[in-house]
Every structure is written in C-alpha cells, then in structure tokens.
Write an enzyme that holds these catalytic residues in place. Sequence first.
Site: not given
Length: 250
Positions: A89, A116, A154, A169
């Site tokens: 994160p 953690e 992709r 896209d």
Amino acid sequence: MDIHILTLFPGMFQGPFAESIVRRAADQGLVSIALHQIRDYTTDKHHTVDDYSYGGGPGMVMKPEPVFAAVEDVRSQAGAALPVILLTPQGRLFSQGIADELAKLPGFILLCGHYEGVDERVHRHLASDEISIGDYVLTGGELPAMVLVDAVVRLLPGAVGSPESLAEDSLRQGVLQYPLYTRPADFRGWKVPEVLVSGNHQEVARWRRRQALVRTRRRRPDLLVKTELTLAEHRWLESQLSGAPGIEID
Ligand code: ADE
C-alpha cells in the site's frame, strides 16, 4: 515475457490464471508465469517467514532472509537482473500508464508482502519499484499481483483478439469509457440512442467522445486535468456545466 511471482500463497493464483486472456496468452507462449513459494527459501526447522516487529507493535513482519534468497535464486535462474516490484500500500499508485511501461519489459519479479508488512531492508535494498493498487489495505500482495498481471498481459501483442480495442481503452485517453449498447435495440422500453443505429460513423464517434467527457467530468473530474481537450470539446463541456440549452447529455 517472463513473470515470476514470489508469494506465501501460490494456491491463490490458480483460478485467475487458469481462465480467459491470461490463460490464452500463456498457452500461446506470450507470457510465462512462474510461482515461487517464499517459504521454500527458509533455512530453519520451522520454516519461519515472519517475526515480531522491532520496537513493538501489533502484527508480524516478513523476514528479509527468505525474500532475498528467493529473489537471488530466481534472478540467477533467469540469468538476468529482473526488476523486483514489491506490492505494498506504500507504493506508487498503479495506473494504465504503469501497465503500459511494464508491458514493454522482457520480464519482472512480483513480490507479494503479507502480514503487517515486509522488513524495511527489502523495501530499501531489494525492491526496484513499489506499487499499490489503491488506497485500501488488503491482506496481502497476492490480489494486487493478479490485478497487475491481468492489466499487463492483455497489452502483450497478440493477447487480445482486436488490438484496436487496446488503443480504445478509455483510461489510456484519460477519460472514462463511453456507454456501450448491444442488441436488442429496445429492451423493456429502454432504447439504444438513435445516433448509434444511424450508421453515421462520424456522428457516432462525436457522440461517444462527448459522452465520455461528460461522464468523466461528473464522476472523475481529477482525470480531466490530465486530458487534452480541443477547444470545441472544452466549450461543449463548459456549456454542459453551465446548463446551456440545446445539447442533450444522455
Ligand atoms: N498489499 C496490501 N494492500 C495492498 C494494496 N492496496 N496494493 C498493493 N499491495 C497491497
């Protein structure tokens, strides 16, 4: 492209990689995805991969030794200093632009953290890049690694049937996708917009672009800051915002 995934939970990847475009790309030899169990690189009797956090605090921290050993082994087998991307994160936010960058590489190693977090020495001295898939905390880097692999694979030449669809896209153009319709033309009284069945390609393209712009302005105005608009588009969008009459949005 060679993708190596270092994880404590290789079983999590079986389903997603056994279906659809990723599966087909692997079958066609466009990508090889190898899963490596980090626990196999422990040297103690209990195969310990985590330990308490120095300084105290809740949660366990992934130990550096097996992670370094796993990366070094994969690199020596690959015969190349593949970049190591740590899913965390704390990383830079994943985007279509980053997927484009990664799709140009011959390969990379994805390192999935768990518990953690991962010992800081891994962040500082092993990872060449750190990527987050969004501002929320998941139980580990496995789902983010799957997201990243899907978005990158992709893009490999030959992975999707029609390459034009990649250029289309929406996020590559800095806007959200325009509304899509298929048959039937009238479903429960909800009709397909007239312009789409008109056969006028120029009008269709204009309608789609305008729909994409309005939708982006309403839902993700942050994206528009980076999007190049023509003067006409800019004026049209302004007219939508100011409620000027004459042009229908939907
Ligand atoms: N690990 C846990 N949460 C994550 C996230 N949002 N992105 C990348 N890796 C993660």
